[in-house]
Design an enzyme around this catalytic site. Structure first.
Site, PDB file in Angstrom:
ATOM      1  N   PHE A 112      -0.669  -1.622   6.354  1.00 46.29           N
ATOM      2  CA  PHE A 112       0.416  -0.906   7.018  1.00 46.29           C
ATOM      3  C   PHE A 112       0.217   0.608   7.001  1.00 46.29           C
ATOM      4  O   PHE A 112       0.761   1.333   7.836  1.00 46.29           O
ATOM      5  CB  PHE A 112       1.765  -1.274   6.384  1.00 46.29           C
ATOM      6  CG  PHE A 112       2.118  -0.521   5.133  1.00 46.29           C
ATOM      7  CD1 PHE A 112       2.906   0.618   5.176  1.00 46.29           C
ATOM      8  CD2 PHE A 112       1.668  -0.957   3.891  1.00 46.29           C
ATOM      9  CE1 PHE A 112       3.240   1.302   4.018  1.00 46.29           C
ATOM     10  CE2 PHE A 112       1.992  -0.277   2.731  1.00 46.29           C
ATOM     11  CZ  PHE A 112       2.777   0.863   2.794  1.00 46.29           C
ATOM     12  N   LYS A 113      -0.591   1.092   6.059  1.00 45.39           N
ATOM     13  CA  LYS A 113      -0.808   2.544   5.961  1.00 45.39           C
ATOM     14  C   LYS A 113      -1.424   3.117   7.244  1.00 45.39           C
ATOM     15  O   LYS A 113      -1.267   4.302   7.544  1.00 45.39           O
ATOM     16  CB  LYS A 113      -1.730   2.869   4.778  1.00 45.39           C
ATOM     17  CG  LYS A 113      -1.335   2.229   3.437  1.00 45.39           C
ATOM     18  CD  LYS A 113      -0.158   2.917   2.805  1.00 45.39           C
ATOM     19  CE  LYS A 113       0.293   2.241   1.524  1.00 45.39           C
ATOM     20  NZ  LYS A 113      -0.502   2.566   0.359  1.00 45.39           N
ATOM     21  N   ASP A 114      -2.121   2.273   8.016  1.00 37.63           N
ATOM     22  CA  ASP A 114      -2.762   2.749   9.244  1.00 37.63           C
ATOM     23  C   ASP A 114      -1.747   3.290  10.250  1.00 37.63           C
ATOM     24  O   ASP A 114      -2.071   4.186  11.029  1.00 37.63           O
ATOM     25  CB  ASP A 114      -3.544   1.608   9.915  1.00 37.63           C
ATOM     26  CG  ASP A 114      -4.791   1.210   9.146  1.00 37.63           C
ATOM     27  OD1 ASP A 114      -5.400   2.080   8.501  1.00 37.63           O
ATOM     28  OD2 ASP A 114      -5.160   0.020   9.195  1.00 37.63           O
ATOM     29  N   MET A 117      -1.225   6.790   9.050  1.00 37.47           N
ATOM     30  CA  MET A 117      -2.434   7.556   8.770  1.00 37.47           C
ATOM     31  C   MET A 117      -3.223   7.875  10.028  1.00 37.47           C
ATOM     32  O   MET A 117      -3.816   8.958  10.141  1.00 37.47           O
ATOM     33  CB  MET A 117      -3.301   6.790   7.776  1.00 37.47           C
ATOM     34  CG  MET A 117      -4.187   7.682   6.950  1.00 37.47           C
ATOM     35  SD  MET A 117      -3.283   8.740   5.795  1.00 37.47           S
ATOM     36  CE  MET A 117      -2.911   7.576   4.492  1.00 37.47           C
ATOM     37  N   THR A 145      -4.040   3.066   0.697  1.00 37.92           N
ATOM     38  CA  THR A 145      -3.945   4.429   1.215  1.00 37.92           C
ATOM     39  C   THR A 145      -5.336   5.043   1.384  1.00 37.92           C
ATOM     40  O   THR A 145      -5.613   5.720   2.375  1.00 37.92           O
ATOM     41  CB  THR A 145      -3.107   5.315   0.275  1.00 37.92           C
ATOM     42  OG1 THR A 145      -1.748   4.876   0.303  1.00 37.92           O
ATOM     43  CG2 THR A 145      -3.144   6.771   0.709  1.00 37.92           C
TER      44      THR A 145
END
Length: 477
Positions: A112-114, A117, A145
């Site tokens: 989900f960090k994408d 980011m 992350t």
């Protein structure tokens, strides 16, 4: 839109001024002066929008010093079907009536960090080029992350990434995603300790103002406000996906370690999104669950922090929690500093029985904790019942979310990563290997490139200096 520090020592600044800084100069976290308020007609007009258009509407409220045309171009370049696997970007999968999974892990690193980011990488490159500047990103990761940041920043002009991770504490897939990168602007540092040691080093370096200024130190950790802002979007998108009317309320269940993902939900709720409950799910490292149940915030020592099968949540000091307490105190920086004085000295604070503890209930948070046996059982049950395979962190969110599920209130559980990242636990739960997306088949057999160091901020600083001073000058803007 202007930004303040949770500790009161920073004059109001624009988004572009706080984008690259990480911690505020006084050691606090940046936060909007006020949260934008969305009225009923605006909410209705947003309902039919696709993901990039909705992101433009929401992010323009927080990034209003970036020309609208430029912001639109950055957003549309970021959120594409090619990068995220579908036109929906963050599709919602219905498991059964009233129970939904928000799929957030279809980006380049399967986490989900994408979502945040990838945008952050484009924002950084845009601002740095505009200012003819460079940035040395110092980050800490407990799992996802790091790879999301590195894949977002790899090859970007004027940017170097120094990513700290706890040596031997991530899954093999997570480790390989990071350490196999050979880009010359990416530097992986494996710290002999736990995630909190890595996070403490980042804060120590960031608090050295002279070093930070001289070597252009920035951060991509969830303390970066742009990441929070980007994550707000999918709360609105998911709400529209599972409701027909803005009179309906929903609840979100969020696996939480550093309190960033769920804090974005808190901001969405404060903006006016009809959220009934924000269900916070932890693993055995239950610092946040303990607070929302008892009023006691007691970060654990590195010795107490447990290594679990949902390792991205093996965190005992939730960095973004300071932002919530700032809101809880009515944005009283002096009160916040008083509470955090104890935390920064390795102590705790207890709000039970106070007016602040009573006020906590107004923000819609409830919480629970999961453990290894429960997450394995949840993975197995989810596969047998719905033919859907989830990772260990998402399983924690489902397990805790189901405990708080209410009739007639849709429950949306946030996915955090694809199962392939945690193959050992998936095999234990269902007896077979999780499917591996194309392009990742031989990841763990690739050569790895990293530095191993003790948990020593000075040694990390020396490494940064060495790399910066020996860098090719043609790599900077």
């Amino acid at each position: 839109m202007r930004y303040l520090s949770t500790r009161g020592g920073m004059p109001p600044r624009t988004f572009s001024e706080i984008l690259l800084t990480g911690l505020a100069p006084d050691g606090g976290l940046t936060i909007p002066e006020t949260y934008p308020q969305i009225n009923a007609s605006e909410l209705e007009s947003w309902r039919p929008l696709d993901y990039p258009a909705l992101a433009c509407k929401i992010l323009s409220l927080f990034m209003d010093d970036i020309p609208a045309a430029d912001l639109h171009a950055l957003i549309t370049r970021t959120y594409t079907p090619e990068a995220f696997g579908s036109q929906d970007i963050t599709p919602v999968q219905t498991l059964e009536p009233g129970l939904h999974l928000l799929r957030l892990s279809n980006g380049p690193t399967l986490a989900f960090k994408d979502i945040a980011m990838q945008l952050l990488g484009n924002l950084f490159e845009y601002i740095l080029a505009k200012n003819h500047d460079e940035l040395n990103i110092l980050g800490a990761t407990s799992g996802d992350t790091g790879s999301s940041a590195e894949y977002a920043m790899r090859g970007k002009r004027g940017i170097r990434v120094f990513m700290l991770s706890p040596y031997g504490k991530m899954s093999g897939f997570q480790t390989s995603q990071m350490f196999s990168l050979q880009d010359k602007n990416i530097f992986n540092i494996a710290i002999e300790g736990v995630f909190d040691d890595c996070q403490d080093i980042v804060k120590a370096v960031s608090n050295d103002r002279a070093f930070k200024q001289q070597y252009h130190i920035g951060t991509v950790n969830s303390i970066n406000w742009a990441r929070i802002a980007a994550q707000i979007v999918y709360y609105f998108k998911a709400y529209f996906a599972v409701t027909r009317s803005n009179q309906e309320r929903v609840s979100f269940s969020v696996p939480s370690g550093n309190f960033g993902n769920i804090f974005a939900g808190h901001v969405a709720r404060m903006m006016g999104l009809p959220i009934k409950h924000l269900i916070l799910a932890t693993n055995e490292n239950d610092v946040l669950d303990e607070f929302f149940r008892t009023g006691l915030y007691r970060p654990r020592t590195t010795v107490e922090t447990r290594h679990t099968s949902s390792p991205s949540m093996d965190i005992s000091k939730a960095s973004n929690f300071e932002r919530f307490i700032f809101d809880l105190t009515g944005r009283d920086a002096m009160r916040l500093k008083e509470l955090w004085k104890s935390v920064d000295q390795g102590g705790s604070f207890d709000l039970f029985g106070t007016a602040l503890w009573t006020k906590t209930k107004d923000f819609g948070f409830v919480s629970g904790a999961s453990h290894h046996a429960a997450r394995i059982a949840t993975i197995r049950e989810c596969y047998q019942k719905y033919d859907v395979l989830v990772d260990t962190h998402t399983a924690d969110g489902l397990k805790v979310g189901m405990a708080f599920r209410e009739q007639d209130v849709p429950l949306i559980c946030l996915e955090t990563a694809l199962p392939v990242k945690f193959a050992e636990s998936i095999r234990e739960a269902v007896g077979f290997e999780p499917p591996c997306p194309s392009g990742f088949d031989n990841l763990e057999s690739l050569p790895q490139r990293f530095e191993r160091m003790p948990p020593d901020a000075n040694q990390v600083k020396q490494f940064i200096v060495k790399q910066v001073e020996s860098a090719d000058p043609t790599d900077t803007p």
